[in-house]
Design a protein around this motif. Structure first.
Motif: not given
Length: 244
Positions: A204-230
């Motif tokens: 994975v290629l990372l930018k040297d900075t992330m805005e708060e909105g970008e962090k929140q967008a990534m967290s939402r994208a990750i949350d979308h992948l979780v099917r709540k089957n722990w």
């Protein structure tokens, strides 16, 4: 003061809610591994075996920690395994990323990292293809990989990468953290559905900075992948042995 043990796995990104790391540490303990929760400043005094970093919406700036760890020459070689932990600490998803590189690319470091991972051993003897999945092609990285002996295949969206990857079977993949149509971790999960791309090293290629909105967008994208089957302990340990 906590004793330094370089054989330990550290669970990070929990903030004040360190109890959220109890389940994953208990799983690792059952597998014979030492584990504890830790905070970013502790990396200045000790180097763990690897970091399990919570990047869920419940994380305490897991994305910011990832950038700090991978930007710092003193800590960037520590393996980081991104995980999704629920609010109660259940393990939702583990993302088996082979590594992270920050932009702009450091040529010598890329060569060193790939060599240490044994990924350049056959580049001069075989026609091996590397897939770059970025918006603009990342020409500096492309030149580094070509000099090492790899042929480059470009894709510019996640959907295109899936189509190309399942056709050409690349030797490894480099993807921007966020693509126009999906997050890199979603691309990783989709590639793992196909036998021909399931075990391809994925960077994975990372930018040297992330805005708060970008962090929140990534967290939402990750949350979308979780099917709540722990994941159960057995499921996690079986996965962890393949990913660590």
């Amino acid at each position: 003061m906590i004793e330094c043990d370089e054989r330990e796995f550290w669970v990070m990104g929990l903030g004040a809610n360190v109890e959220r790391g109890a389940i994953i540490c208990s799983y690792l303990a059952e597998g014979g591994h030492r584990c504890r929760t830790a905070k970013l400043p502790e990396l200045g005094t000790c180097t763990p075996r690897a970091i399990l970093l919570d990047i869920s919406p419940y994380s305490d700036d897991g994305w910011g920690m990832l950038l700090e760890i991978k930007k710092n020459p003193q800590t960037r070689d520590i393996p980081v395994l991104p995980v999704y932990l629920s609010e109660a600490g259940q393990v939702g998803v583990v993302f088996p990323v082979a590594g992270f590189f920050t932009l702009p690319i450091e040529n010598a470091y890329v060569n060193k990292k790939l060599t240490n991972l044994g990924l350049t051993d056959e580049s001069e003897d075989y026609d091996l293809q590397v897939m770059l999945v970025t918006r603009r092609g990342e020409e500096p990285l492309q030149k580094v990989l070509e000099k090492t002996g790899f042929e480059i295949v470009n894709a510019y969206t996640g959907k295109e990468a899936i189509a190309v990857g399942t056709t050409v079977h690349p030797y490894m993949v480099f993807s921007s953290l966020m693509l126009p149509d999906m997050a890199s971790f979603e691309l990783l999960e989709r590639l793992r559905l196909y036998p021909q791309t399931r075990n391809i090293p994925f960077f994975v290629l990372l930018k040297d900075t992330m805005e708060e909105g970008e962090k929140q967008a990534m967290s939402r994208a990750i949350d979308h992948l979780v099917r709540k089957n722990w994941l159960t302990r057995a499921e996690f340990l079986a996965f962890f042995k393949k990913s660590a």
